[in-house]
Design a protein around this motif. Structure first.
Motif, mmCIF file in Angstrom:
data_model
loop_
_atom_site.group_PDB
_atom_site.id
_atom_site.type_symbol
_atom_site.label_atom_id
_atom_site.label_comp_id
_atom_site.label_asym_id
_atom_site.label_seq_id
_atom_site.Cartn_x
_atom_site.Cartn_y
_atom_site.Cartn_z
ATOM 1 N N GLY A 47 0.833 -1.042 -0.095
ATOM 2 C CA GLY A 47 0.223 0.036 0.027
ATOM 3 C C GLY A 47 0.968 1.148 -0.251
ATOM 4 N N LEU A 48 0.271 2.370 -0.292
ATOM 5 C CA LEU A 48 0.936 3.576 -0.316
ATOM 6 C C LEU A 48 1.666 4.258 1.188
ATOM 7 N N GLY A 49 0.585 3.837 2.145
ATOM 8 C CA GLY A 49 1.041 4.298 3.427
ATOM 9 C C GLY A 49 0.973 5.495 3.608
ATOM 10 N N LYS A 83 6.225 1.331 5.535
ATOM 11 C CA LYS A 83 5.231 1.168 6.502
ATOM 12 C C LYS A 83 5.521 0.072 7.285
ATOM 13 N N LEU A 141 -3.109 -1.018 -6.717
ATOM 14 C CA LEU A 141 -4.481 -1.017 -7.106
ATOM 15 C C LEU A 141 -5.520 -1.529 -6.031
ATOM 16 N N GLY A 142 -5.116 -1.792 -4.857
ATOM 17 C CA GLY A 142 -5.813 -2.329 -4.008
ATOM 18 C C GLY A 142 -5.550 -3.623 -3.438
ATOM 19 N N LEU A 143 -6.218 -4.018 -2.281
ATOM 20 C CA LEU A 143 -5.636 -5.110 -1.362
ATOM 21 C C LEU A 143 -6.100 -6.419 -2.341
ATOM 22 N N ALA A 182 -3.419 -6.695 -4.905
ATOM 23 C CA ALA A 182 -2.198 -7.061 -4.193
ATOM 24 C C ALA A 182 -2.101 -8.787 -4.123
ATOM 25 N N LEU A 199 -2.994 -9.459 7.221
ATOM 26 C CA LEU A 199 -2.886 -7.801 6.951
ATOM 27 C C LEU A 199 -1.841 -7.308 8.107
ATOM 28 N N GLY A 249 -2.349 0.950 11.284
ATOM 29 C CA GLY A 249 -2.013 1.535 9.822
ATOM 30 C C GLY A 249 -2.167 3.098 10.039
HETATM 31 P P1 UTP Z 1 -4.588 0.197 3.482
HETATM 32 O O1 UTP Z 1 -5.232 0.749 2.268
HETATM 33 O O2 UTP Z 1 -5.321 0.251 4.819
HETATM 34 O O3 UTP Z 1 -3.128 0.956 3.655
HETATM 35 O O4 UTP Z 1 -4.060 -1.273 3.095
HETATM 36 P P2 UTP Z 1 -2.256 1.714 2.803
HETATM 37 O O5 UTP Z 1 -2.683 1.658 1.503
HETATM 38 O O6 UTP Z 1 -0.923 0.887 2.983
HETATM 39 O O7 UTP Z 1 -2.039 2.955 3.748
HETATM 40 P P3 UTP Z 1 -2.633 4.244 3.529
HETATM 41 O O8 UTP Z 1 -4.201 4.309 3.459
HETATM 42 O O9 UTP Z 1 -2.610 4.996 2.313
HETATM 43 O O10 UTP Z 1 -2.296 4.926 4.944
HETATM 44 C C1 UTP Z 1 -4.288 -2.605 3.841
HETATM 45 C C2 UTP Z 1 -3.310 -3.369 3.435
HETATM 46 O O11 UTP Z 1 -3.195 -3.658 2.235
HETATM 47 C C3 UTP Z 1 -2.075 -3.545 1.588
HETATM 48 C C4 UTP Z 1 -1.388 -2.569 2.558
HETATM 49 O O12 UTP Z 1 -0.102 -2.667 2.602
HETATM 50 C C5 UTP Z 1 -2.020 -2.796 4.072
HETATM 51 O O13 UTP Z 1 -1.093 -3.783 4.227
HETATM 52 N N1 UTP Z 1 -2.218 -2.938 0.290
HETATM 53 C C6 UTP Z 1 -3.334 -2.084 -0.068
HETATM 54 C C7 UTP Z 1 -1.246 -3.598 -0.691
HETATM 55 O O14 UTP Z 1 -0.450 -4.452 -0.499
HETATM 56 N N2 UTP Z 1 -1.665 -2.924 -2.110
HETATM 57 C C8 UTP Z 1 -2.581 -2.222 -2.430
HETATM 58 O O15 UTP Z 1 -2.781 -2.034 -3.483
HETATM 59 C C9 UTP Z 1 -3.242 -1.689 -1.273
#
Ligand code: UTP
Length: 286
Positions: free
Chosen positions: A12-14, A26, A107-109, A112, A129, A255
């Motif tokens: 995720g972008l963190g 992160k 592009l989303g969980l 991923a 997660l 998070g």
């Molecule tokens: P979140 O959307 O809660 O976290 O993703 P994020 O995107 O890391 O952080 P913010 O919202 O920008 O602060 C939940 C989990 O899914 C992973 C994240 O790394 C986290 O463990 N994730 C999310 C991915 O691996 N890829 C993605 O495209 C989105």
């Protein structure tokens, strides 16, 4: 039924940890002194899942490097008589067999998890997660894996959440069937307050059948324009059973900066020496 691997999405972008996450992934941020990714891998290992697939974003090799052994450091610790730290280094590097996949774009969980398909193959698998830290022995993912084996079904973790938080979470429409278990009838990601089917929010632990990959391939971007894992698990309901496990134990979503701080405070209170120092410091502050 064999749970072949644990998938840990960390791509995720963190954004909630910017500016730190400009250069530090992160999942390498610590709860007291242990990085969040370590806690997730340790949970998988404690559950007997020795193969871990970490999903990272481009340039985040440091996440996987964390689990490599560092001979020069080990020798230095040995020379200094720090057998305690040497054991910790050896244990960290040997916790699990770590593989990684790069998710090119966040592009989303759901997307991923889909990137792990070639490594997971056609076996049931776990998803952890790392943002969801749970203090609990036996490990939550291990309890869920046992349930999934017994019932030959998908199992997701849930907890009761305050109604004002449901619109930012995945929410289950589920009927209690005894113990901590619920039969899931539907799942909705980030529902409008009036559409939330219950107060049972999905927490980041899943044991899923490999058929979910087929659904992820077909899942269109949903809430906030991302490919949601919740939508694909909801799709499984037409052909498979999904159970929700309302897990016991203390849970923190790390998070967010406040969540990470709470987790560090909670963890420090579990360690007697640190607890004394922190409690004294808090009472002096007050
Ligand atoms: P979140 O959307 O809660 O976290 O993703 P994020 O995107 O890391 O952080 P913010 O919202 O920008 O602060 C939940 C989990 O899914 C992973 C994240 O790394 C986290 O463990 N994730 C999310 C991915 O691996 N890829 C993605 O495209 C989105």
């Amino acid at each position: 039924m064999n749970i072949g691997a644990a998938v840990i999405p960390a791509a995720g972008l963190g954004t909630r940890f910017l500016p730190t996450t400009r250069s530090v992934p992160k999942v390498l941020l610590p709860v007291v002194d242990v990085p969040v990714i370590h806690l997730a891998v340790a949970e998988a290992a404690a559950a007997g899942i020795g193969r871990v697939i970490v999903i990272v974003s481009p340039g985040q090799e440091a996440v996987v490097d964390y689990f490599r052994s560092i001979p020069a450091l080990e020798e230095a610790l040995e020379r200094r008589g720090r057998g305690d730290l040497l054991d910790l280094m050896i244990e960290t590097a040997g916790m699990a067999e770590i593989e990684s996949v790069v998710q090119d774009e966040a592009l989303g969980l759901g997307q991923a998890v889909l990137t792990s398909r070639p490594l997971v193959g056609e076996e049931p698998f776990a998803v952890i997660l790392p943002d969801d830290v749970i203090w609990r022995t036996p490990p939550t993912i291990g309890v869920m894996a046992e349930m999934a084996r017994k019932m030959d079904a998908n199992v997701i973790a849930v907890r009761e959440a305050p109604s004002e938080m449901l619109s930012s979470l995945g929410v289950a429409d589920a009927a209690p069937i005894g113990g901590h278990l619920y039969n899931v009838r539907g799942l909705v990601e980030k529902p409008k307050p009036e559409d939330a089917p219950s107060n049972l929010a999905i927490v980041g632990r899943y044991v899923l059948m490999p058929e979910v990959f087929e659904l992820l391939e077909r899942t269109e971007p949903g809430a906030v324009g991302e490919i949601q894992l919740t939508d694909a698990v909801a799709g499984l309901l037409s052909s498979q059973r999904v159970y929700a496990y309302r897990f016991p134990g203390f849970h923190v979503d790390v998070g967010t900066p406040s969540g990470l701080l709470k987790a560090s405070i909670y963890e420090s209170l579990q360690r007697p020496t640190l607890a004394r120092e922190i409690k004294t410091w808090f009472s002096d502050l007050a």
